[in-house]
Scaffold this motif. Structure first.
Motif, PDB file in Angstrom:
ATOM      1  N   GLY A   1      -8.627   3.206  -4.767  1.00 35.35           N
ATOM      2  CA  GLY A   1      -9.257   3.772  -3.573  1.00 35.35           C
ATOM      3  C   GLY A   1     -10.748   3.519  -3.539  1.00 35.35           C
ATOM      4  O   GLY A   1     -11.235   2.426  -3.848  1.00 35.35           O
TER       5      GLY A   1
ATOM      6  N   SER B   1      -5.647  -0.464  -3.872  1.00 31.95           N
ATOM      7  CA  SER B   1      -5.195   0.740  -3.166  1.00 31.95           C
ATOM      8  C   SER B   1      -5.133   1.935  -4.107  1.00 31.95           C
ATOM      9  O   SER B   1      -5.494   3.055  -3.743  1.00 31.95           O
ATOM     10  CB  SER B   1      -3.827   0.480  -2.533  1.00 31.95           C
ATOM     11  OG  SER B   1      -3.357   1.627  -1.868  1.00 31.95           O
TER      12      SER B   1
ATOM     13  N   THR C   1     -10.780   2.785   5.755  1.00 32.72           N
ATOM     14  CA  THR C   1     -10.420   3.376   4.473  1.00 32.72           C
ATOM     15  C   THR C   1     -10.054   2.253   3.488  1.00 32.72           C
ATOM     16  O   THR C   1      -9.829   1.112   3.889  1.00 32.72           O
ATOM     17  CB  THR C   1      -9.209   4.303   4.610  1.00 32.72           C
ATOM     18  OG1 THR C   1      -8.081   3.525   5.014  1.00 32.72           O
ATOM     19  CG2 THR C   1      -9.461   5.405   5.629  1.00 32.72           C
TER      20      THR C   1
ATOM     21  N   ASP D   1      -7.291   1.857   1.872  1.00 33.01           N
ATOM     22  CA  ASP D   1      -5.951   1.342   2.165  1.00 33.01           C
ATOM     23  C   ASP D   1      -5.967   0.425   3.382  1.00 33.01           C
ATOM     24  O   ASP D   1      -5.349  -0.640   3.386  1.00 33.01           O
ATOM     25  CB  ASP D   1      -4.987   2.506   2.408  1.00 33.01           C
ATOM     26  CG  ASP D   1      -4.627   3.235   1.132  1.00 33.01           C
ATOM     27  OD1 ASP D   1      -5.028   2.763   0.052  1.00 33.01           O
ATOM     28  OD2 ASP D   1      -3.948   4.272   1.213  1.00 33.01           O
ATOM     29  N   ARG D   2      -6.681   0.868   4.414  1.00 37.59           N
ATOM     30  CA  ARG D   2      -6.723   0.064   5.634  1.00 37.59           C
ATOM     31  C   ARG D   2      -7.484  -1.241   5.390  1.00 37.59           C
ATOM     32  O   ARG D   2      -7.121  -2.298   5.929  1.00 37.59           O
ATOM     33  CB  ARG D   2      -7.394   0.866   6.748  1.00 37.59           C
ATOM     34  CG  ARG D   2      -7.256   0.242   8.125  1.00 37.59           C
ATOM     35  CD  ARG D   2      -5.807   0.190   8.540  1.00 37.59           C
ATOM     36  NE  ARG D   2      -5.615  -0.629   9.737  1.00 37.59           N
ATOM     37  CZ  ARG D   2      -4.476  -1.172  10.090  1.00 37.59           C
ATOM     38  NH1 ARG D   2      -3.408  -0.997   9.320  1.00 37.59           N
ATOM     39  NH2 ARG D   2      -4.377  -1.886  11.187  1.00 37.59           N
TER      40      ARG D   2
ATOM     41  N   ARG E   1       2.486   1.517  -3.634  1.00 35.80           N
ATOM     42  CA  ARG E   1       1.516   0.952  -4.588  1.00 35.80           C
ATOM     43  C   ARG E   1       1.935   1.125  -6.045  1.00 35.80           C
ATOM     44  O   ARG E   1       1.740   0.226  -6.859  1.00 35.80           O
ATOM     45  CB  ARG E   1       0.130   1.572  -4.362  1.00 35.80           C
ATOM     46  CG  ARG E   1       0.095   3.083  -4.442  1.00 35.80           C
ATOM     47  CD  ARG E   1      -1.312   3.599  -4.151  1.00 35.80           C
ATOM     48  NE  ARG E   1      -1.670   3.410  -2.768  1.00 35.80           N
ATOM     49  CZ  ARG E   1      -1.370   4.280  -1.785  1.00 35.80           C
ATOM     50  NH1 ARG E   1      -0.672   5.366  -2.062  1.00 35.80           N
ATOM     51  NH2 ARG E   1      -1.756   4.051  -0.566  1.00 35.80           N
TER      52      ARG E   1
ATOM     53  N   VAL F   1       0.830  -1.210   0.000  1.00 40.79           N
ATOM     54  CA  VAL F   1       0.000   0.000   0.000  1.00 40.79           C
ATOM     55  C   VAL F   1       0.866   1.263   0.000  1.00 40.79           C
ATOM     56  O   VAL F   1       0.583   2.224  -0.716  1.00 40.79           O
ATOM     57  CB  VAL F   1      -0.960  -0.012   1.204  1.00 40.79           C
ATOM     58  CG1 VAL F   1      -1.611   1.356   1.406  1.00 40.79           C
ATOM     59  CG2 VAL F   1      -2.030  -1.083   1.015  1.00 40.79           C
ATOM     60  N   ARG F   2       1.935   1.248   0.775  1.00 43.31           N
ATOM     61  CA  ARG F   2       2.822   2.419   0.814  1.00 43.31           C
ATOM     62  C   ARG F   2       3.541   2.613  -0.512  1.00 43.31           C
ATOM     63  O   ARG F   2       3.848   3.740  -0.903  1.00 43.31           O
ATOM     64  CB  ARG F   2       3.858   2.259   1.938  1.00 43.31           C
ATOM     65  CG  ARG F   2       3.302   2.471   3.331  1.00 43.31           C
ATOM     66  CD  ARG F   2       4.429   2.703   4.326  1.00 43.31           C
ATOM     67  NE  ARG F   2       5.433   1.646   4.307  1.00 43.31           N
ATOM     68  CZ  ARG F   2       5.353   0.548   5.053  1.00 43.31           C
ATOM     69  NH1 ARG F   2       4.315   0.368   5.856  1.00 43.31           N
ATOM     70  NH2 ARG F   2       6.299  -0.374   4.984  1.00 43.31           N
TER      71      ARG F   2
ATOM     72  N   ARG G   1      -3.249  10.155   1.088  1.00 44.02           N
ATOM     73  CA  ARG G   1      -2.516   8.877   1.026  1.00 44.02           C
ATOM     74  C   ARG G   1      -1.096   9.076   1.493  1.00 44.02           C
ATOM     75  O   ARG G   1      -0.516  10.138   1.328  1.00 44.02           O
ATOM     76  CB  ARG G   1      -2.505   8.354  -0.420  1.00 44.02           C
ATOM     77  CG  ARG G   1      -3.877   7.960  -0.933  1.00 44.02           C
ATOM     78  CD  ARG G   1      -3.712   7.506  -2.376  1.00 44.02           C
ATOM     79  NE  ARG G   1      -4.978   7.185  -2.985  1.00 44.02           N
ATOM     80  CZ  ARG G   1      -5.544   6.002  -2.937  1.00 44.02           C
ATOM     81  NH1 ARG G   1      -4.923   5.029  -2.311  1.00 44.02           N
ATOM     82  NH2 ARG G   1      -6.696   5.761  -3.517  1.00 44.02           N
TER      83      ARG G   1
END
Length: 706
Positions: free
Chosen positions: A675, A672, A606, A608-609, A364, A361-362, A705
């Motif tokens: 979104g 991700s 969210t 991402d979460r 992506r 995710v970080r 993000r």
């Protein structure tokens, strides 16, 4: 699903007895393999119909390639009195060993004797078409030993004769093959090891128990289908090993969710019902998508592939049924006792997969670009994929020493491997055919019956090579100008097989399956973008698997691991079988992951979460299930036949690629990236599909993000 689980628990003995009776009946049905077929028919195709005509008139030949008896001639070659005497004895011994066989050699066909001798005059061969035995996978399972016994003491020029042939090479030394039962036991033991690591308790036995019920029960359906259509013996392998993986996957998902609900503080009964409502629903949708994908095989007009498709459609449906009825009963009855001997409370969240998901995710964009680049590198070799039978040189590495030596003698003498699979030409009485340059054609006088005359033609090139294909095209062109002439033999039937299987109808079938799968996923995931993404990822996963197949087997980069050189071609039916099986199995994992991500998103997280939590909960499940399937396909590759090894390689490679690069990195990275757009659902689509958009319990965070 909760209502069905509640009903099953209330009628537990009915459920238990019913599944036990079906499993026992299936175990008995599995022993009735005499109703299964070894045939590879292609009804309606020109070469197949020609081959059937040859078989009806002569009792042999057609799609059944000949056995080749190779002999080394003494000095003086065929003109030597010694050679003539020894070859006549050889010819007589062969005729006595296999009564009714159609033969041709330098001594039985004096007018065409030169066609059976190498240019240096020192190597000769005889073509033997025994009456095939269609009750066995090898049509010459009885004829070959009889010829070997008859010729064991025969010497030509002081040297023993060699018996080879396409069927002998393809058999790969059947004495070393593993049975379906052995394959399943090996895969089951490997699965138990994986499950023991995952659960660390008696729960490891539960998914295997579900598989042990689902697999034999499927044979009840297969046995019933034998009265309505032809069912291939290959369905035994497919049902046993794919069924093992699918049934374990479904049970694993339900049991893992049951554990999670119990850890959250629910009572055992409530945990069972909650797992049925959530994981059970995922299992149902997953099973339906696997079934739909296997319709690609069930809808073909090739009987043996259709039977694989029908059997393949049964196993996920029955696995689903067992998982949503019997499994809740067992979990409700046994409860916490199944956690023995685990000491620590179980956790359903994988720290490793949570960490991986957080990294994806970080990063992506980097994750997406890197994954696509790696997948592209795997896909590129697939553009050169060539359909055909594995070349004789590749099959010789796993064949008997005698068969390999016979092929080597043909190759070294310049006769070549083409004679192993000659083209048979049916000519009306009084008609003749002129062989094109570079092609040998023989018309033994004895091959004349029912108003037709059969000729055999071959080039020095293996029929599976480009040169062999060119020779077949030239023969077809030559036959087209002869009124009433027909082309048969296995090379011509292979060409018809490709036309029948990979023609325009296939693309219609794939399009229908894609649309139906999209509709199913849209309803299951309450989204249109998630199904689109899932289908695209499946497509590139399949393309990568085909690239690996081409790289390893066709081009030979790594085939040494299987003690085989490059095959030069991928077996005709393997790509479609890989497509149908992988499409469904890969979608399994996508449904597992995305339904959990949906659940986390609906809970107010969210995007991402939701991805991080979804992967954290399902990553271990997917990787464990994939590992079990890989073990199953490795067990399938334990047979000596090259085409089965190619199939198992494609399936194992596809599962590994899908469970790691695709579902572990690319899928979460794309979710991700999109979104909240993942869950965008236009009102018109809502009305058409009759689905409501996911509405998070709490509005998702609008924080930027990372």
């Amino acid at each position: 699903m909760a209502a069905l689980a509640r009903w099953s628990i209330a009628h537990r003995w009915t459920v238990i007895v019913a599944w036990l009776v079906l499993a026992l009946a299936g175990a008995a049905a599995a022993q009735s393999d005499s109703r299964l077929s070894f045939a590879f028919d292609l009804p309606g195709q020109p070469a197949y119909e020609t081959n059937e005509r040859i078989l009806d008139s002569f009792g042999s030949g057609g799609s059944n390639a000949p056995l080749i008896v190779v002999a080394r001639l003494p000095e003086g070659g065929l003109s030597s009195p010694q050679a003539q005497s020894e070859l006549h004895i050889l010819d007589e011994r062969v005729r006595r060993a296999v009564p009714g066989a159609r033969t041709a050699s330098a001594v039985s066909d004096p007018a065409g004797a030169a066609s059976f001798v190498s240019k240096d005059g020192r190597t000769t061969f005889a073509m033997v078409y025994p009456v095939p035995d269609f009750t066995s996978a090898d049509p010459y399972s009885k004829a070959l030993p009889a010829i070997e016994d008859a010729l064991s003491a025969i010497r030509v020029g002081g040297e023993p004769v060699r018996i080879t042939g396409a069927s002998v090479l393809a058999a790969g030394g059947s004495s070393s093959s593993t049975s379906v039962l052995v394959e399943t036991i090996l895969a089951g033991v490997a699965a138990l090891v994986v499950l023991a690591i995952v659960f660390g308790s008696l729960l490891a036995l539960l998914p295997l128990l579900i598989a042990a019920i689902a697999i034999p029960t499927t044979f009840v359906g297969i046995y019933a289908l034998t009265y309505a259509t032809t069912m291939s013996t290959l369905v035994q392998n497919i049902v046993a090993l794919v069924g093992l993986g699918v049934a374990i996957d479904y049970a694993l998902l339900v049991v893992t969710r049951w554990r999670e609900e119990r850890a959250a503080g629910r009572s055992n009964r409530d945990a069972v019902l909650a797992s049925a409502s959530t994981a059970g629903s995922s299992v149902v949708f997953s099973g339906i998508t696997v079934t739909v994908s296997l319709a690609a095989l069930a809808l073909t007009n090739v009987p043996f592939l259709r039977s694989i498709g029908l059997a393949g459609m049964l196993i996920p449906l029955i696995s689903v049924a067992v998982s949503i009825t019997l499994l809740p009963v067992i979990l409700d009855a046994a409860g916490s006792r199944l956690e023995w001997p685990r000491k620590r409370p179980p956790t359903s969240v994988s720290r490793m997969w949570t960490t991986i998901a957080a990294w994806v995710v970080r990063h992506r964009i980097a994750g997406t670009a890197g994954s696509l680049a790696l997948i592209a590198a795997l896909i590129i070799p697939g553009f050169s994929l060539q359909l055909g039978q594995p070349q004789a040189a590749a099959q010789a590495t796993t064949a008997s020493a005698q068969a390999s030596a016979g092929l080597q003698a043909l190759t070294d003498s310049g006769i070549g491997a083409g004679v192993l699979r000659p083209t048979e030409v049916v000519l009306p009485a009084g008609r003749s055919l002129t062989a094109p340059d570079g092609i040998t054609l023989v018309r033994p006088a004895a091959w004349n019956r029912d108003g037709i005359h059969v000729a055999a033609a071959w080039s020095s090139a293996d029929a599976s090579t480009d040169a062999g294909e060119k020779a077949l095209t030239q023969l077809q062109a030559a036959a087209n100008v002869v009124p009433g002439a027909q082309i048969g033999g296995s090379p011509a039937q292979d060409r018809d097989f490709i036309d029948a299987l990979y023609g325009s109808n296939l693309w219609i079938i794939i399009a229908v399956i894609t649309v139906v799968t999209f509709l199913l996923l849209s309803r299951a995931l309450h989204s249109i973008w998630l199904p689109v993404k899932a289908l695209l990822l499946n497509a590139i996963s399949l393309a990568a698997a085909f690239g690996v197949l081409t790289l390893i087997w066709q081009e030979g980069h790594g085939s040494g691991l299987f003690s085989s050189p490059a095959t030069g071609a991928i077996t005709l039916w393997v790509p479609l079988a890989v497509f149908a099986l992988l499409f469904g199995l890969s979608m399994d994992y996508e449904v597992f992951i995305l339904t959990r991500i949906n659940e986390e998103y609906a809970a107010g997280h969210t995007a991402d979460r939701a991805v991080i939590r979804g992967i954290g909960h399902t990553g271990r499940l997917v990787s464990s299930g994939a590992l079990i399937l890989v073990f199953a396909f490795v067990a399938l590759g334990g047979v000596p036949q090259t085409d089965v090894k190619i199939l198992s390689t494609g399936l194992a490679a596809g599962i590994v690629i899908d469970a790691t690069i695709i579902r572990g990195v690319l899928a979460p990275a794309l979710v991700s990236l999109l979104g909240h757009l993942n869950w965008w659902l236009p009102r018109r689509v809502q009305r058409i599909l009759r689905i409501a958009p996911i509405r998070p319990q709490n509005p998702p965070s609008s924080s930027p993000r990372k």
